[in-house]
Design an enzyme around this catalytic site. Sequence first.
Site, PDB file in Angstrom:
ATOM      1  N   ILE A  46       0.837  -1.201   0.000  1.00 53.99           N
ATOM      2  CA  ILE A  46       0.000   0.000   0.000  1.00 53.99           C
ATOM      3  C   ILE A  46       0.871   1.250   0.000  1.00 53.99           C
ATOM      4  O   ILE A  46       0.553   2.250  -0.659  1.00 53.99           O
ATOM      5  CB  ILE A  46      -0.950  -0.001   1.213  1.00 53.99           C
ATOM      6  CG1 ILE A  46      -1.897  -1.210   1.149  1.00 53.99           C
ATOM      7  CG2 ILE A  46      -1.749   1.297   1.271  1.00 53.99           C
ATOM      8  CD1 ILE A  46      -2.786  -1.244  -0.069  1.00 53.99           C
ATOM      9  N   GLU A  83     -14.612 -30.973 -15.705  1.00 53.01           N
ATOM     10  CA  GLU A  83     -13.555 -30.776 -14.712  1.00 53.01           C
ATOM     11  C   GLU A  83     -13.965 -31.356 -13.366  1.00 53.01           C
ATOM     12  O   GLU A  83     -13.170 -31.999 -12.679  1.00 53.01           O
ATOM     13  CB  GLU A  83     -13.257 -29.283 -14.542  1.00 53.01           C
ATOM     14  CG  GLU A  83     -12.246 -28.994 -13.428  1.00 53.01           C
ATOM     15  CD  GLU A  83     -12.201 -27.530 -13.013  1.00 53.01           C
ATOM     16  OE1 GLU A  83     -11.302 -27.177 -12.233  1.00 53.01           O
ATOM     17  OE2 GLU A  83     -13.061 -26.744 -13.451  1.00 53.01           O
ATOM     18  N   ASP A 133      15.265 -12.099   6.372  1.00 50.09           N
ATOM     19  CA  ASP A 133      14.816 -13.424   5.928  1.00 50.09           C
ATOM     20  C   ASP A 133      15.857 -14.013   4.986  1.00 50.09           C
ATOM     21  O   ASP A 133      16.319 -13.345   4.057  1.00 50.09           O
ATOM     22  CB  ASP A 133      13.479 -13.329   5.178  1.00 50.09           C
ATOM     23  CG  ASP A 133      12.312 -12.963   6.071  1.00 50.09           C
ATOM     24  OD1 ASP A 133      12.481 -12.993   7.301  1.00 50.09           O
ATOM     25  OD2 ASP A 133      11.240 -12.638   5.531  1.00 50.09           O
ATOM     26  N   ARG A 145      -0.318   6.121   9.740  1.00 49.33           N
ATOM     27  CA  ARG A 145      -1.283   5.716  10.760  1.00 49.33           C
ATOM     28  C   ARG A 145      -2.251   4.675  10.217  1.00 49.33           C
ATOM     29  O   ARG A 145      -2.574   4.659   9.027  1.00 49.33           O
ATOM     30  CB  ARG A 145      -2.085   6.933  11.225  1.00 49.33           C
ATOM     31  CG  ARG A 145      -1.290   7.962  12.014  1.00 49.33           C
ATOM     32  CD  ARG A 145      -1.310   7.687  13.498  1.00 49.33           C
ATOM     33  NE  ARG A 145      -2.650   7.754  14.031  1.00 49.33           N
ATOM     34  CZ  ARG A 145      -3.274   8.904  14.359  1.00 49.33           C
ATOM     35  NH1 ARG A 145      -2.667  10.067  14.155  1.00 49.33           N
ATOM     36  NH2 ARG A 145      -4.483   8.880  14.874  1.00 49.33           N
ATOM     37  N   CYS A 150     -16.516 -16.595 -14.108  1.00 47.23           N
ATOM     38  CA  CYS A 150     -15.695 -17.751 -14.468  1.00 47.23           C
ATOM     39  C   CYS A 150     -16.413 -19.049 -14.084  1.00 47.23           C
ATOM     40  O   CYS A 150     -17.365 -19.433 -14.737  1.00 47.23           O
ATOM     41  CB  CYS A 150     -14.308 -17.640 -13.833  1.00 47.23           C
ATOM     42  SG  CYS A 150     -13.076 -18.751 -14.561  1.00 47.23           S
ATOM     43  N   LEU A 151     -16.008 -19.709 -12.997  1.00 48.93           N
ATOM     44  CA  LEU A 151     -16.723 -20.905 -12.551  1.00 48.93           C
ATOM     45  C   LEU A 151     -18.180 -20.570 -12.249  1.00 48.93           C
ATOM     46  O   LEU A 151     -19.071 -21.406 -12.441  1.00 48.93           O
ATOM     47  CB  LEU A 151     -16.045 -21.497 -11.315  1.00 48.93           C
ATOM     48  CG  LEU A 151     -16.658 -22.787 -10.765  1.00 48.93           C
ATOM     49  CD1 LEU A 151     -16.574 -23.920 -11.783  1.00 48.93           C
ATOM     50  CD2 LEU A 151     -15.972 -23.203  -9.456  1.00 48.93           C
ATOM     51  N   GLY A 152     -18.428 -19.347 -11.798  1.00 41.75           N
ATOM     52  CA  GLY A 152     -19.803 -18.905 -11.539  1.00 41.75           C
ATOM     53  C   GLY A 152     -20.655 -18.872 -12.788  1.00 41.75           C
ATOM     54  O   GLY A 152     -21.877 -19.042 -12.727  1.00 41.75           O
ATOM     55  N   THR A 204      10.702   2.651  19.804  1.00 43.41           N
ATOM     56  CA  THR A 204      11.440   2.791  18.543  1.00 43.41           C
ATOM     57  C   THR A 204      12.485   1.702  18.341  1.00 43.41           C
ATOM     58  O   THR A 204      13.056   1.595  17.255  1.00 43.41           O
ATOM     59  CB  THR A 204      12.157   4.150  18.485  1.00 43.41           C
ATOM     60  OG1 THR A 204      13.163   4.197  19.510  1.00 43.41           O
ATOM     61  CG2 THR A 204      11.177   5.298  18.672  1.00 43.41           C
ATOM     62  N   HIS A 214     -12.758 -12.469 -15.954  1.00 43.66           N
ATOM     63  CA  HIS A 214     -12.653 -11.921 -14.595  1.00 43.66           C
ATOM     64  C   HIS A 214     -12.702 -10.394 -14.652  1.00 43.66           C
ATOM     65  O   HIS A 214     -11.658  -9.729 -14.659  1.00 43.66           O
ATOM     66  CB  HIS A 214     -11.355 -12.382 -13.933  1.00 43.66           C
ATOM     67  CG  HIS A 214     -11.362 -13.808 -13.515  1.00 43.66           C
ATOM     68  ND1 HIS A 214     -11.716 -14.220 -12.242  1.00 43.66           N
ATOM     69  CD2 HIS A 214     -11.073 -14.941 -14.199  1.00 43.66           C
ATOM     70  CE1 HIS A 214     -11.629 -15.540 -12.167  1.00 43.66           C
ATOM     71  NE2 HIS A 214     -11.247 -15.999 -13.346  1.00 43.66           N
ATOM     72  N   GLU A 248     -13.322  -8.269 -12.450  1.00 42.27           N
ATOM     73  CA  GLU A 248     -12.845  -7.590 -11.239  1.00 42.27           C
ATOM     74  C   GLU A 248     -11.450  -7.011 -11.391  1.00 42.27           C
ATOM     75  O   GLU A 248     -11.082  -6.043 -10.703  1.00 42.27           O
ATOM     76  CB  GLU A 248     -12.895  -8.540 -10.036  1.00 42.27           C
ATOM     77  CG  GLU A 248     -11.915  -9.704 -10.056  1.00 42.27           C
ATOM     78  CD  GLU A 248     -12.460 -10.964 -10.701  1.00 42.27           C
ATOM     79  OE1 GLU A 248     -11.968 -12.053 -10.392  1.00 42.27           O
ATOM     80  OE2 GLU A 248     -13.381 -10.843 -11.534  1.00 42.27           O
TER      81      GLU A 248
END
EC number: 6.3.4.2
Length: 539
Positions: A19, A406, A148, A240, A382-384, A189, A508, A510
């Site tokens: 973000i 499938e 890491d 914040r 899609c699957l919907g 801190t 898709h 979205e």
Amino acid sequence: MTKFIFVTGGVVSSLGKGITAASLGRLLKDRGLSVTIQKFDPYLNVDPGTMSPYQHGEVFVTDDGAETDLDLGHYERFIDINLNKYSNVTAGKVYSHVLKKERRGDYLGGTVQVIPHITNEIKERLLLAGESTNADVVITEIGGTTGDIESLPFIEAIRQIRSDLSRENVMYIHCTLLPFIKAAGEMKTKPTQHSVKELRGLGIQPDLIVVRTEYEMTQDLKDKIALFCDIPEQNVIECRDAESLYEIPLQLSKQHMDDLVIKRLDLNAKYDTQLDEWKHLLDVVNHLDGEITIGLVGKYVSLQDAYLSVVEALKHAGYPLHKDINVKWIDSSEVTDENAAEFLKDVDGILVPGGFGYRASEGKISAIRYARENNVPYFGICLGMQLATVEFARNVLGLEGAHSAELDPETPYPVIDLLPEQKDIEDLGGTLRLGLYPSEVKEGTLAYDIYGKKEIEERHRHRYEFNNDYREQMEDNGLVFSGVSPDGRRIEMVELPKNDFFFACQFHPEFLSRPNRPQPIFKAFIEAANKYKEAKENK
């Protein structure tokens, strides 16, 4: 010359690096700069395409068909740009490419090592992001947390890039946590100090530190971080916790983060920061009046990030109506024909999103049947869409046992079947029909009303498609195939005119929704759900 900004994170994961990077990209774009953004993920999968949504969340698909991290969705929505395959680089992709080069003999018999071969490959991917877009600025988020072990090659590569491109073309931003210790009644801190010390030990001195905090920072805390981390006090940026993600760009702008970046990299910004459109958006978000409840019926609902772009697109569609979208998460494994009404009686619209596999598919079919028979606004993705045709075949055409090949390879009525080009493919990774494809929209249909044009382009991610052997039979019984591929072979959109809103698509949508520009199908769906709600209330 293209400038490069690297965003790293320390102390803990899920700090909001993505973000932060996306918000900075938005600020720079509003200053008249061209921006692209990428994510380096240190995991060894080549891409997230075959990863469980429980492990990774949703898979975000780009125009050119890359299966990528969900952070790319944030990037696209915030900056309002379309990214490409160079915008997501995994350790698996890097190592795989280096090993292919070694097998081809590209290294002339030399010993292949992390330094220089892996780091050089990472740097090459980094530079490609700039070259493929001609952007003024490339912002790169480094996944994981500083220290890491798996992210060390990426940290080393971005350290080296400073020498390769010179200091004036490279900037480092480090995101850390400022925890509040309740017993002591103060913020500490020390985690930030240690995180920066770790980063400096790897050869990187951050130019700017973004501090994630629950409460407002005092000037003393900023001064302390600046002193111990060896940066100017004004380069300590407070971030914040916010009720809406869309507040973050304005938070950063108030602290002149974009000015600091522009000055540090000597960028030629064309405009002063205005963000008028963003401020208007936030004003709408903060003054929503009433809500619309959408039942999202899926099998990964325990991890809502699995449907992140769908939920964001629903919210975007609510903004023009000044409505908040309340998503009712419904586990499809619990839904049956007998109890569907209990789950769905209070919703204003039903959405079945994309997915794979047999588990919990029958519950989705039951939800679709409830929507069709009770005239509840329905939207399938899609699957919907595939299961909407399966439900229609079973309960309208009377084809008992109809299914997708499938989900049930032995079905006597394979309404959904494997794409022809998939017949001989055995690998799962990267082999779906992926990316932006055109569709032709039939005039006089709901789809045409939604889009207002005959040709559209949307992003796809699927391996199976509607079986045209059943097309005529379904059309004769009222189902309309309102969108097809340019060759007329593939079904892209279906609708049921006898219902007020029953619509599904193979693609898709979205992935192309924006907070200031809702995707048309989502917008139409939410408008239909709002009308349905008002009709219920007026009864």
